[in-house]
Design a protein around this motif. Structure first.
Motif, PDB file in Angstrom:
ATOM      1  N   HIS A 158      -7.516  15.600  40.661  1.00  0.00           N
ATOM      2  CA  HIS A 158      -6.617  16.087  41.713  1.00  0.00           C
ATOM      3  C   HIS A 158      -6.461  15.003  42.765  1.00  0.00           C
ATOM      4  O   HIS A 158      -7.312  14.127  42.912  1.00  0.00           O
ATOM      5  N   GLY A 159      -5.343  15.047  43.480  1.00  0.00           N
ATOM      6  CA  GLY A 159      -5.029  14.003  44.450  1.00  0.00           C
ATOM      7  C   GLY A 159      -4.174  12.880  43.883  1.00  0.00           C
ATOM      8  O   GLY A 159      -3.763  11.968  44.592  1.00  0.00           O
ATOM      9  N   PHE A 160      -3.870  12.930  42.618  1.00  0.00           N
ATOM     10  CA  PHE A 160      -3.040  11.951  41.920  1.00  0.00           C
ATOM     11  C   PHE A 160      -2.605  12.596  40.605  1.00  0.00           C
ATOM     12  O   PHE A 160      -3.427  13.266  39.955  1.00  0.00           O
ATOM     13  N   PRO A 161      -1.322  12.437  40.240  1.00  0.00           N
ATOM     14  CA  PRO A 161      -0.228  11.688  40.872  1.00  0.00           C
ATOM     15  C   PRO A 161       0.453  12.496  41.974  1.00  0.00           C
ATOM     16  O   PRO A 161       0.363  13.721  41.999  1.00  0.00           O
ATOM     17  N   ARG A 162       1.175  11.766  42.842  1.00  0.00           N
ATOM     18  CA  ARG A 162       1.889  12.407  43.942  1.00  0.00           C
ATOM     19  C   ARG A 162       3.401  12.277  43.815  1.00  0.00           C
ATOM     20  O   ARG A 162       4.145  12.931  44.545  1.00  0.00           O
ATOM     21  N   ASP A 163       3.866  11.399  42.933  1.00  0.00           N
ATOM     22  CA  ASP A 163       5.312  11.240  42.761  1.00  0.00           C
ATOM     23  C   ASP A 163       5.625  10.928  41.306  1.00  0.00           C
ATOM     24  O   ASP A 163       4.719  10.812  40.462  1.00  0.00           O
ATOM     25  N   LEU A 164       6.913  10.766  41.019  1.00  0.00           N
ATOM     26  CA  LEU A 164       7.368  10.573  39.642  1.00  0.00           C
ATOM     27  C   LEU A 164       6.802   9.299  39.026  1.00  0.00           C
ATOM     28  O   LEU A 164       6.337   9.308  37.882  1.00  0.00           O
ATOM     29  N   GLN A 165       6.841   8.190  39.772  1.00  0.00           N
ATOM     30  CA  GLN A 165       6.372   6.927  39.224  1.00  0.00           C
ATOM     31  C   GLN A 165       4.889   6.981  38.910  1.00  0.00           C
ATOM     32  O   GLN A 165       4.436   6.477  37.882  1.00  0.00           O
ATOM     33  N   GLN A 166       4.112   7.599  39.785  1.00  0.00           N
ATOM     34  CA  GLN A 166       2.681   7.720  39.532  1.00  0.00           C
ATOM     35  C   GLN A 166       2.415   8.571  38.290  1.00  0.00           C
ATOM     36  O   GLN A 166       1.535   8.254  37.483  1.00  0.00           O
ATOM     37  N   HIS A 173       8.949  15.476  46.051  1.00  0.00           N
ATOM     38  CA  HIS A 173       8.566  14.996  44.713  1.00  0.00           C
ATOM     39  C   HIS A 173       8.184  16.112  43.739  1.00  0.00           C
ATOM     40  O   HIS A 173       7.925  15.830  42.569  1.00  0.00           O
ATOM     41  N   THR A 174       8.148  17.362  44.212  1.00  0.00           N
ATOM     42  CA  THR A 174       7.680  18.457  43.353  1.00  0.00           C
ATOM     43  C   THR A 174       8.512  18.593  42.080  1.00  0.00           C
ATOM     44  O   THR A 174       7.973  18.689  40.964  1.00  0.00           O
ATOM     45  N   ALA A 175       9.832  18.618  42.224  1.00  0.00           N
ATOM     46  CA  ALA A 175      10.702  18.796  41.051  1.00  0.00           C
ATOM     47  C   ALA A 175      10.520  17.658  40.056  1.00  0.00           C
ATOM     48  O   ALA A 175      10.524  17.877  38.829  1.00  0.00           O
ATOM     49  N   GLU A 176      10.358  16.424  40.582  1.00  0.00           N
ATOM     50  CA  GLU A 176      10.167  15.280  39.693  1.00  0.00           C
ATOM     51  C   GLU A 176       8.858  15.401  38.920  1.00  0.00           C
ATOM     52  O   GLU A 176       8.794  15.101  37.716  1.00  0.00           O
ATOM     53  N   SER A 186       9.154  17.751  36.108  1.00  0.00           N
ATOM     54  CA  SER A 186       9.901  17.219  34.961  1.00  0.00           C
ATOM     55  C   SER A 186       8.989  16.452  34.013  1.00  0.00           C
ATOM     56  O   SER A 186       9.229  16.391  32.809  1.00  0.00           O
ATOM     57  N   VAL A 187       7.924  15.848  34.564  1.00  0.00           N
ATOM     58  CA  VAL A 187       6.951  15.129  33.728  1.00  0.00           C
ATOM     59  C   VAL A 187       6.006  16.118  33.050  1.00  0.00           C
ATOM     60  O   VAL A 187       5.565  15.898  31.924  1.00  0.00           O
ATOM     61  N   TYR A 188       5.712  17.234  33.749  1.00  0.00           N
ATOM     62  CA  TYR A 188       4.787  18.233  33.207  1.00  0.00           C
ATOM     63  C   TYR A 188       5.498  19.587  33.110  1.00  0.00           C
ATOM     64  O   TYR A 188       5.204  20.524  33.866  1.00  0.00           O
ATOM     65  N   PRO A 189       6.457  19.706  32.185  1.00  0.00           N
ATOM     66  CA  PRO A 189       7.238  20.956  32.089  1.00  0.00           C
ATOM     67  C   PRO A 189       6.406  22.161  31.674  1.00  0.00           C
ATOM     68  O   PRO A 189       6.804  23.305  31.910  1.00  0.00           O
TER      69      PRO A 189
END
Length: 487
Positions: free
Chosen positions: A367-375, A453-456, A459-462
């Protein structure tokens, strides 16, 4: 189905422990994360677990030949099914159809007694009920034969008591699925009175519940006169006395199905359950959620109960910086200035920590990572993929209210909360400090970034499981726990 029960033991830790002993070094043993990903993809842990279980149970004289024989089977997941229920509930019809569908051996008490073995011959000299010990020996002997070994088995109507069930487990007869059919007594008695048999096939029919489609079969049906109604009632009463004990003996592999519905529906429910498999996966859990949603608290609870490694990214970075090594020296300036640590450095730290033998054996909660799409994308590309993602959902107002009530002990570094985790003593309470990042202004800004960044991230973890975090921590934990083993 993922077996993460605290009572389960994976085969992999023992093998890795052996590697540690052979390594003979004080340096942390690193297990490349690709190993866990590959093991999940190809169900390696399930394969090893099954093989080790079979070895321990059967204890063959030639274990290597035995394992080769196991691996040469057409299917390593051969069915091992027990079908239970009171008289007239429909066990025989379901078991016969199920064994045909699965191409498994259908084993009944009648087929055990009519077997031509020397053990079966002993039963011909008694008119009394079979002793439990003899019945267990008959079942063990039958299920060890080559057809059951290669094709699997469906055991109908036995065991009939908790004692028999435990005796079977002791000799290695351990089903993977146990189905218990149930119906009200009045329905069972009505079915008993109208029971019809096909003398050629032994199939069971009923005037109202199951009628053959073939007219030729219907014409040759005979009334079942093998038992009187008094005997059937006694059998039903005996079953009612034993059912609780039977259920407890198989509680972890048991499915209770209501048989007071159309036969086709009952059968489909049984078939669906029996086709599920327990796959053993080392848990790699990712907790997402806004600040104040309780990620740290839930990670601690999961770690304490399931012995997984709690990996808080922020705490991990501070720990690495404090050790004074080269990587820590690169990270320290960012922490001192309150700037975000570059993703490349964070990923190096995570890769080193999540590759250690404790994470590879016991699993981890990040927890604490990732925080955005790139991460998130970088985490996926680094082979540190989670196999279960939870998103703790909470409104901004509640987040701000929660964070304003938390403080840190400067002596121990532990974080406490006025409601969910109060300080253990007045001494600790008096020295608690509120961190600058927990101020309302800072939290509001952090929440705004998180929402961006929540929606992004989704999208990585549908397949992320959404958990309502606006409830007491125990209820949130129960919601998490109930979904650990879900498909």
């Amino acid at each position: 189905m993922h077996s993460w029960s605290s009572g389960k033991k994976h085969p992999l830790p023992a093998l890795l422990l052996l590697l540690v002993l052979m390594e003979g070094t004080v340096q942390p043993l690193r297990i490349p994360p690709q190993i866990s990903v590959y093991a999940d993809k190809h169900n390696i842990l399930h394969l090893v677990q099954s093989m080790l279980s079979s070895l321990v149970i059967d204890q063959p004289e030639d274990p290597i030949t035995y394992l080769i024989r196991l691996l040469q089977r057409s299917s390593f997941d051969n069915p091992r099914v027990v079908l239970l229920g009171p008289p007239a509930v429909g066990k025989h019809t379901v078991a016969k159809k199920l064994s045909s569908e699965l191409r498994a051996v259908h084993v009944t008490t009648h087929s055990l007694l009519s077997d031509q073995s020397e053990l079966s011959a002993q039963t011909q000299h008694t008119e009394q009920e079979l002793p439990a010990e003899l019945l267990v020996q008959l079942i063990q002997q039958r299920l060890n034969q080559i057809d059951c070994f290669n094709r699997g088995w469906v055991l109908e109507g036995v065991p009939q008591s908790r004692l028999q069930a435990l005796s079977l487990q002791q000799v290695g007869v351990i089903p993977e699925h146990v189905v218990m059919l149930q119906a009200p007594d009045d329905v069972l008695l009505e079915r008993t009175r109208g029971k019809l048999l096909d003398p050629l096939t032994g199939d069971v029919y009923h005037q109202n519940f199951i009628w053959p489609d073939d007219d030729a079969v219907a014409e040759r049906l005979e009334t079942d006169q093998s038992r009187s109604e008094r005997q059937r009632l006694a059998e039903l009463q005996r079953y009612r006395r034993e059912v609780t004990g039977l259920s407890s003996a198989y509680q972890h592999v048991l499915k209770v199905i209501n048989s007071d519905q159309p036969h086709a529906d009952v059968y489909q429910q049984v078939l669906s359950f029996v086709r599920t498999r327990r796959y053993y996966r080392t848990p790699r859990i990712l907790l997402l959620g806004p600040p104040g949603s309780g990620k740290s608290h839930q990670a601690r609870l999961l770690s304490e109960k399931y012995k997984m490694v709690d990996v808080c990214c922020g705490q991990l970075l501070r720990s690495v910086a404090a050790d004074g090594l080269a990587l820590g020296q690169e990270i320290q300036p960012y922490l001192d200035n309150g700037r975000p640590v570059p993703d490349s450095l964070v990923l190096q730290v995570l890769d080193e920590r999540l590759s250690r033998v404790d994470c590879s054996c016991r699993g981890w909660i990040l927890h604490g990572f990732p925080r955005d799409l790139q991460q998130a994308k970088s985490l996926q590309e680094s082979q540190l993929q989670p196999n279960r993602v939870f998103l703790l959902a909470l409104t901004d107002d509640v987040c701000v209210e929660r964070i304003s009530l938390r403080a840190t002990d400067p002596v121990s570094g532990e974080r406490f909360h006025a409601v969910t985790r109060p300080a253990p003593s007045s001494e600790v309470q008096n020295r608690l400090k509120t961190r600058p990042e927990d101020s309302t202004h800072t939290v509001t800004h952090t929440l705004s970034q998180y929402r961006t960044h929540t929606a992004e991230l989704q999208s990585v973890y549908p397949d992320a499981v959404h958990i309502d975090a606006d409830q007491d921590p125990h209820s949130v934990f129960e919601a998490l726990e109930s979904r650990l083993t879900a498909h």
